[in-house]
Motif scaffolding. Structure first.
Motif, mmCIF file in Angstrom:
data_model
loop_
_atom_site.group_PDB
_atom_site.id
_atom_site.type_symbol
_atom_site.label_atom_id
_atom_site.label_comp_id
_atom_site.label_asym_id
_atom_site.label_seq_id
_atom_site.Cartn_x
_atom_site.Cartn_y
_atom_site.Cartn_z
ATOM 1 N N MET A 1 -9.488 -12.818 -15.153
ATOM 2 C CA MET A 1 -9.998 -13.001 -16.495
ATOM 3 C C MET A 1 -11.514 -12.856 -16.474
ATOM 4 O O MET A 1 -12.200 -13.435 -15.653
ATOM 5 C CB MET A 1 -9.601 -14.367 -17.019
ATOM 6 N N GLU A 2 -12.027 -12.064 -17.409
ATOM 7 C CA GLU A 2 -13.461 -11.884 -17.498
ATOM 8 C C GLU A 2 -14.075 -13.054 -18.249
ATOM 9 O O GLU A 2 -13.567 -13.474 -19.274
ATOM 10 C CB GLU A 2 -13.776 -10.594 -18.258
ATOM 11 N N THR A 3 -15.166 -13.562 -17.718
ATOM 12 C CA THR A 3 -15.913 -14.578 -18.435
ATOM 13 C C THR A 3 -17.356 -14.119 -18.517
ATOM 14 O O THR A 3 -17.886 -13.526 -17.579
ATOM 15 C CB THR A 3 -15.844 -15.942 -17.716
ATOM 16 N N HIS A 4 -17.969 -14.362 -19.627
ATOM 17 C CA HIS A 4 -19.339 -13.944 -19.841
ATOM 18 C C HIS A 4 -20.160 -15.142 -20.277
ATOM 19 O O HIS A 4 -19.715 -15.949 -21.087
ATOM 20 C CB HIS A 4 -19.411 -12.845 -20.896
ATOM 21 N N SER A 5 -21.352 -15.211 -19.744
ATOM 22 C CA SER A 5 -22.249 -16.312 -20.046
ATOM 23 C C SER A 5 -22.645 -16.301 -21.519
ATOM 24 O O SER A 5 -22.958 -15.263 -22.079
ATOM 25 C CB SER A 5 -23.508 -16.194 -19.184
ATOM 26 N N SER A 6 -22.611 -17.462 -22.144
ATOM 27 C CA SER A 6 -23.044 -17.550 -23.529
ATOM 28 C C SER A 6 -24.534 -17.852 -23.621
ATOM 29 O O SER A 6 -25.084 -17.944 -24.699
ATOM 30 C CB SER A 6 -22.242 -18.619 -24.271
ATOM 31 N N VAL A 7 -25.201 -18.026 -22.459
ATOM 32 C CA VAL A 7 -26.617 -18.350 -22.448
ATOM 33 C C VAL A 7 -27.473 -17.089 -22.498
ATOM 34 O O VAL A 7 -28.505 -17.058 -23.146
ATOM 35 C CB VAL A 7 -26.963 -19.189 -21.187
ATOM 36 N N SER A 8 -27.046 -16.031 -21.838
ATOM 37 C CA SER A 8 -27.844 -14.809 -21.813
ATOM 38 C C SER A 8 -27.775 -14.097 -23.155
ATOM 39 O O SER A 8 -26.801 -14.226 -23.889
ATOM 40 C CB SER A 8 -27.366 -13.897 -20.686
ATOM 41 N N PRO A 9 -28.823 -13.346 -23.488
ATOM 42 C CA PRO A 9 -28.834 -12.663 -24.788
ATOM 43 C C PRO A 9 -27.717 -11.616 -24.870
ATOM 44 O O PRO A 9 -27.379 -10.977 -23.877
ATOM 45 C CB PRO A 9 -30.206 -11.993 -24.839
ATOM 46 N N ALA A 24 -21.088 4.761 -28.861
ATOM 47 C CA ALA A 24 -22.048 3.662 -28.708
ATOM 48 C C ALA A 24 -21.331 2.366 -28.349
ATOM 49 O O ALA A 24 -21.785 1.613 -27.478
ATOM 50 C CB ALA A 24 -22.863 3.487 -29.993
ATOM 51 N N LEU A 25 -20.195 2.106 -28.985
ATOM 52 C CA LEU A 25 -19.409 0.912 -28.671
ATOM 53 C C LEU A 25 -18.944 0.945 -27.222
ATOM 54 O O LEU A 25 -19.000 -0.077 -26.525
ATOM 55 C CB LEU A 25 -18.223 0.789 -29.619
ATOM 56 N N HIS A 26 -18.520 2.092 -26.751
ATOM 57 C CA HIS A 26 -18.088 2.198 -25.362
ATOM 58 C C HIS A 26 -19.248 1.896 -24.409
ATOM 59 O O HIS A 26 -19.089 1.151 -23.436
ATOM 60 C CB HIS A 26 -17.519 3.598 -25.089
ATOM 61 N N GLU A 27 -20.417 2.462 -24.691
ATOM 62 C CA GLU A 27 -21.595 2.201 -23.845
ATOM 63 C C GLU A 27 -22.002 0.728 -23.911
ATOM 64 O O GLU A 27 -22.347 0.125 -22.892
ATOM 65 C CB GLU A 27 -22.765 3.095 -24.264
ATOM 66 N N ALA A 28 -21.970 0.147 -25.101
ATOM 67 C CA ALA A 28 -22.331 -1.263 -25.261
ATOM 68 C C ALA A 28 -21.358 -2.166 -24.508
ATOM 69 O O ALA A 28 -21.766 -3.145 -23.870
ATOM 70 C CB ALA A 28 -22.362 -1.632 -26.744
ATOM 71 N N ALA A 29 -20.067 -1.836 -24.557
ATOM 72 C CA ALA A 29 -19.067 -2.626 -23.829
ATOM 73 C C ALA A 29 -19.306 -2.528 -22.325
ATOM 74 O O ALA A 29 -19.203 -3.530 -21.605
ATOM 75 C CB ALA A 29 -17.657 -2.145 -24.182
ATOM 76 N N THR A 30 -19.636 -1.343 -21.854
ATOM 77 C CA THR A 30 -19.932 -1.149 -20.429
ATOM 78 C C THR A 30 -21.134 -1.990 -20.016
ATOM 79 O O THR A 30 -21.112 -2.658 -18.971
ATOM 80 C CB THR A 30 -20.182 0.346 -20.140
ATOM 81 N N ALA A 32 -22.312 -4.734 -21.569
ATOM 82 C CA ALA A 32 -21.994 -6.157 -21.675
ATOM 83 C C ALA A 32 -21.191 -6.630 -20.473
ATOM 84 O O ALA A 32 -21.421 -7.728 -19.952
ATOM 85 C CB ALA A 32 -21.234 -6.434 -22.974
ATOM 86 N N ARG A 33 -20.245 -5.799 -20.023
ATOM 87 C CA ARG A 33 -19.482 -6.153 -18.815
ATOM 88 C C ARG A 33 -20.402 -6.252 -17.601
ATOM 89 O O ARG A 33 -20.323 -7.198 -16.829
ATOM 90 C CB ARG A 33 -18.419 -5.089 -18.534
ATOM 91 N N ALA A 34 -21.267 -5.247 -17.437
ATOM 92 C CA ALA A 34 -22.164 -5.212 -16.277
ATOM 93 C C ALA A 34 -23.129 -6.392 -16.273
ATOM 94 O O ALA A 34 -23.430 -6.950 -15.221
ATOM 95 C CB ALA A 34 -22.937 -3.894 -16.249
ATOM 96 N N LEU A 35 -23.605 -6.765 -17.455
ATOM 97 C CA LEU A 35 -24.561 -7.872 -17.564
ATOM 98 C C LEU A 35 -23.886 -9.224 -17.745
ATOM 99 O O LEU A 35 -24.563 -10.252 -17.806
ATOM 100 C CB LEU A 35 -25.516 -7.612 -18.732
ATOM 101 N N GLU A 36 -22.545 -9.196 -17.874
ATOM 102 C CA GLU A 36 -21.761 -10.412 -18.090
ATOM 103 C C GLU A 36 -22.309 -11.221 -19.255
ATOM 104 O O GLU A 36 -22.631 -12.403 -19.140
ATOM 105 C CB GLU A 36 -21.686 -11.249 -16.812
ATOM 106 N N THR A 37 -22.405 -10.558 -20.395
ATOM 107 C CA THR A 37 -22.922 -11.208 -21.597
ATOM 108 C C THR A 37 -22.048 -10.873 -22.796
ATOM 109 O O THR A 37 -21.132 -10.051 -22.699
ATOM 110 C CB THR A 37 -24.389 -10.794 -21.849
ATOM 111 N N ARG A 38 -22.331 -11.516 -23.908
ATOM 112 C CA ARG A 38 -21.582 -11.275 -25.139
ATOM 113 C C ARG A 38 -21.864 -9.887 -25.696
ATOM 114 O O ARG A 38 -22.928 -9.320 -25.471
ATOM 115 C CB ARG A 38 -21.972 -12.289 -26.217
#
Length: 153
Positions: A1-9, A24-30, A32-38
């Motif tokens: 399960m992926e979890t992403h920090s809610s603290v990072s921007p 753009a959505l595909h790039e943004a999702a990529t 967000a996954r890499a940075l583990e953020t929302r």
């Protein structure tokens, strides 16, 4: 399960249903996954000022409902039926550039397509992407149309 920090921007992505906004959505999702953020996926709409559009649509056809339904369809196409909990959707009335710049106030990055649904073909940025690139308080990634050349090799 992926979890992403809610603290990072978050990464904010503006979409309108165009092919460029899907990319753009595909790039943004990529990112967000890499940075583990929302990932905040935002769609703006404006109420019509045309006298020909001066009617009161049924609640299920209101601009907000149509925008939110489009958001859900785009996100489902990107992530499948189970959208990760780190992905948030927002449909908001207003000029797209203004809405996106405001949404990106505390973002790590704003990701947008270079051309929206205007139907105008041009090597230049669209008015919304140009506005965001010059006004956003964070880095802006403008996703250009796919030339197709990279896929032919």
């Amino acid at each position: 399960m992926e979890t992403h920090s809610s603290v990072s921007p978050p990464i904010v992505c503006g979409v309108d249903g165009s092919d460029e906004s899907k990319r753009a959505l595909h790039e943004a999702a990529t990112l967000a996954r890499a940075l583990e953020t929302r990932l905040e996926v935002v769609m703006a709409w404006q109420h019509s000022t045309s006298m020909y559009d001066a009617y009161f649509p049924a609640p299920e056809q209101s601009p907000k409902v149509v925008a939110y339904t489009t958001l859900q369809e785009l996100v489902t196409a990107e992530f499948g039926q189970t959208v990760p909990d780190w992905v948030h959707l927002r449909a908001q009335a207003g000029h797209a550039g203004t809405v996106l710049v405001e949404a990106a106030r505390d973002a790590a990055m704003l990701v947008i397509g270079s051309r929206g649904l205007s139907g105008l073909a041009s090597p230049f940025l669209g008015s919304v992407s140009l506005y965001c690139a010059t006004q956003a308080p964070c880095p802006v990634l403008v996703v250009r149309p796919d030339s197709g050349d990279a896929h032919r090799r």
